[in-house]
Design an enzyme around this catalytic site. Structure first.
Site, PDB file in Angstrom:
ATOM      1  N   GLU A 167       0.829  -1.218   0.000  1.00  0.00           N
ATOM      2  CA  GLU A 167       0.000   0.000   0.000  1.00  0.00           C
ATOM      3  C   GLU A 167       0.862   1.267   0.000  1.00  0.00           C
ATOM      4  O   GLU A 167       0.511   2.277   0.599  1.00  0.00           O
ATOM      5  CB  GLU A 167      -0.962   0.008   1.197  1.00  0.00           C
ATOM      6  CG  GLU A 167      -1.919  -1.154   1.246  1.00  0.00           C
ATOM      7  CD  GLU A 167      -2.706  -1.332  -0.046  1.00  0.00           C
ATOM      8  OE1 GLU A 167      -2.858  -0.347  -0.797  1.00  0.00           O
ATOM      9  OE2 GLU A 167      -3.171  -2.452  -0.299  1.00  0.00           O
ATOM     10  N   GLY A 168       1.973   1.205  -0.711  1.00  0.00           N
ATOM     11  CA  GLY A 168       2.892   2.336  -0.785  1.00  0.00           C
ATOM     12  C   GLY A 168       3.967   2.189   0.269  1.00  0.00           C
ATOM     13  O   GLY A 168       3.673   2.204   1.465  1.00  0.00           O
TER      14      GLY A 168
END
Length: 592
Positions: free
Chosen positions: A440-441
């Protein structure tokens, strides 16, 4: 084997005594969240987590998932557990009532997410991804799409996924190649390969609703040319019944370090039927609804893993006997003292506890901001909540997951050599936690989001509001809380100096070099604010001769540890920020 018991007393402390949920009863959904209802929900959630999900955690890790002729089989017990989860209404706890949800506050969903994730991260990911996908459809879909997809997703009969990453591109979505060709019936034919797709294929639900980023034939280059599509595993008829299998299949499963109970899939789209969500070339706007939700959720994953690891480490150190405490025996009737008597073991335990309880308070406070941003009638309150969320989202995602890696390692260290042995379950927590700073980054990306994007917006409005909020707290409680207000003011001064430096010297290299330290500094100040608030509540309760005095004294002691042992790190982060980028960028790349 590791066990889990939800820390309901501490959860209720944050919800009732810090956030005072009942004071928001006029907001949609909060009126139904009375203290008795919330207590009952937490008790039932804790029961499901402790009795059903936690025993399956090691099973999922050992057995993993299997790909058989294009179909993924989950670990033994997962299907039955998911059936119980869906039948209990957990998938619709905070979802829209008009589509079958219960409409309860988002902050309550954060609490239940922590409970379920602490018990079994791999299992909780199926539901977490579905929640995010449903929110994206609710925010960007047509009325027909909402009516068709949301009820079965909220009911738990269908699950959802997020398909962004491709073999050649992760964070840089401008390089995305998956194509979507218009079809005569108004749908699209989606073709391409996506990787790292959690829960992309499994046997828990009737259908899987994939949200897929792809390019239309006339798409401009870069991120401005990305559209978002619903691509279901099974096509859905107009009446909601399932039709034929769509042209989307799992090509392989990744061999991973952890989260073995959740399949990480390579997904192949071979002219699969897809349906546009929102406007052409505006897919990232809709997908960011899911991505921001997912980033907060991953931060909660970090908190959850640290919480269950700490719980097991604390129990073990109270029982394990080894040597004598410095200064003399504390249990002379035993052959050796419990290792919790040793100062270094206490240092490790308090490091974990200070993070877990501070992170819980911060995560729940962020959950309340989500509710205020979406439900409060006052536009000014909504704006302030949105500003805070913009800062808290990358901060919670990055700081809480970095600390999860640290804390699960400390918990394993408390076990000594036994922590390295599979049967105790601690090494699984370490392996599972390691993904959280990556997906998620990555946390470096989160730091850049904070320092390069969120900080300069509106001349630094959000950060100035954050600093002002904490400064106002210090001014209100200077006299009664001087033990904590003084160090908090000093740390806030470090944050103000770092903020001024980055706003004045905003060259890309300087910002990028300072980003991680700026995020860590901001997070430490946010934690200090929460710990000062907790210490204040504890002080008031003890003065009132409240029941459970030991609980409140423990809050004060843990707050002191945080302020004395962890908060001073703000000075180090400020020094690094002020050092600038020169020493980093002067090094010859060929010498790395």
């Amino acid at each position: 084997m590791a066990t889990y018991q939800a820390p309901l007393r501490d959860m209720r402390f944050v919800l009732e005594e810090m956030l005072e949920l009942s004071s928001h009863a006029d907001l949609p959904g909060f009126g139904d969240a009375t203290p008795d209802v919330v207590a009952a929900i937490l008790e039932e959630g804790a029961k499901l987590a402790g009795e059903v999900l936690a025993p399956l955690n090691a099973v999922g890790d050992h057995e993993g998932c299997r790909l058989e002729e294009g179909e993924v089989r989950t670990a033994p017990g997962f299907r039955e557990a998911y059936r119980l989860y869906a039948e209990g209404g957990w998938s619709g706890l905070t979802a829209l009532p008009e589509y079958g949800g219960q409409g309860l506050p988002h902050v309550l969903g954060i609490v239940i997410r922590e409970i379920m994730t602490s018990a079994n991260l791999a299992f909780s990911m199926f539901a977490g991804l579905t929640h995010g996908a449903a929110n994206a459809i609710a925010n960007g879909g047509t009325e027909q799409q909402k009516a068709l997809y949301l009820p079965p997703m909220i009911e738990g009969r269908w699950t959802g996924t997020m398909n962004l990453t491709e073999p050649h591109c992760g964070t840089d979505l401008g390089l995305l190649r998956t194509r979507a060709e218009p079809h005569a019936d108004g749908s699209y034919r989606v073709s391409g390969t996506k990787i790292f797709i959690s829960a992309g294929e499994h046997d828990l639900a009737e259908n899987i609703v994939h949200l897929v980023l792809a390019r239309l034939p006339d798409a401009p280059p870069g991120v401005k040319g990305i559209s978002l599509f619903i691509v279901p595993k099974f096509l859905v008829n107009a009446d909601g019944s399932l039709g034929e299998r769509n042209a989307v299949h799992c090509g392989s499963l990744e061999e991973k370090m952890g989260i073995h109970g959740n399949p990480t899939c390579v997904m192949n789209y071979d002219g699969a039927s897809g349906y546009l969500i929102g406007q052409p070339h505006q897919g990232l706007r809709v997908m960011f609804v899911m991505m921001n939700s997912a980033r907060l959720a991953v931060g909660v994953q970090g908190l959850s893993l640290a919480s269950v690891a700490y719980q097991n480490a604390a129990r073990y150190t109270r029982e394990r006997q080894q040597g004598r405490a410095p200064g003399g025996a504390v249990a002379p009737e035993l052959a050796a003292d419990p290792i919790v008597a040793h100062p270094d073991v206490r240092r490790m335990l308090l490091s974990q506890r200070a993070f877990v309880e501070g992170g819980r308070a911060l995560a729940y406070w962020a959950g309340l901001q989500v509710d205020l941003a979406h439900k409060h009638p006052d536009a000014q309150v909504r704006e302030e909540a949105n500003d805070l969320l913009g800062l808290l989202t990358p901060m919670i995602k990055a700081y809480c997951t970095d600390k999860a890696v640290d804390c699960t390692n400390l918990a394993m260290q408390c076990f000594g050599g036994h922590g390295y042995i599979r049967e105790w379950g601690m090494e699984q927590f370490v392996r599972d936690a390691r993904i959280t700073p990556l997906y998620e980054g990555t946390n470096g990306v989160q730091a850049m989001d904070l320092a390069a994007r969120k900080l300069p917006l509106e001349g630094g409005r959000a950060v100035r509001r954050f600093i002002g909020l904490i400064a106002a707290f210090c001014n209100r409680h200077d006299d009664e809380l001087d033990e904590f207000v003084g160090p908090l003011r000093e740390a806030l001064g470090h944050l103000q100096a770092a903020t001024d430096r980055l706003l004045q010297d905003s060259t890309p290299a300087q910002t990028a070099a300072a980003a991680v330290d700026y995020l860590q500094l901001t997070a430490l100040v946010a934690f200090a604010h929460q710990w000062a608030r907790m210490a204040l509540v504890a002080q008031h309760r003890l003065a009132e001769s409240f029941d459970d005095a030991a609980f409140y004294r423990a809050k004060q002691h843990t707050a002191r540890f945080f302020f004395q042992h962890m908060l001073p790190e703000t000075a180090i982060h400020l020094q690094r920020i002020q050092a600038g980028a020169d020493v980093l960028m002067a090094f010859d790349p060929e010498q790395f």
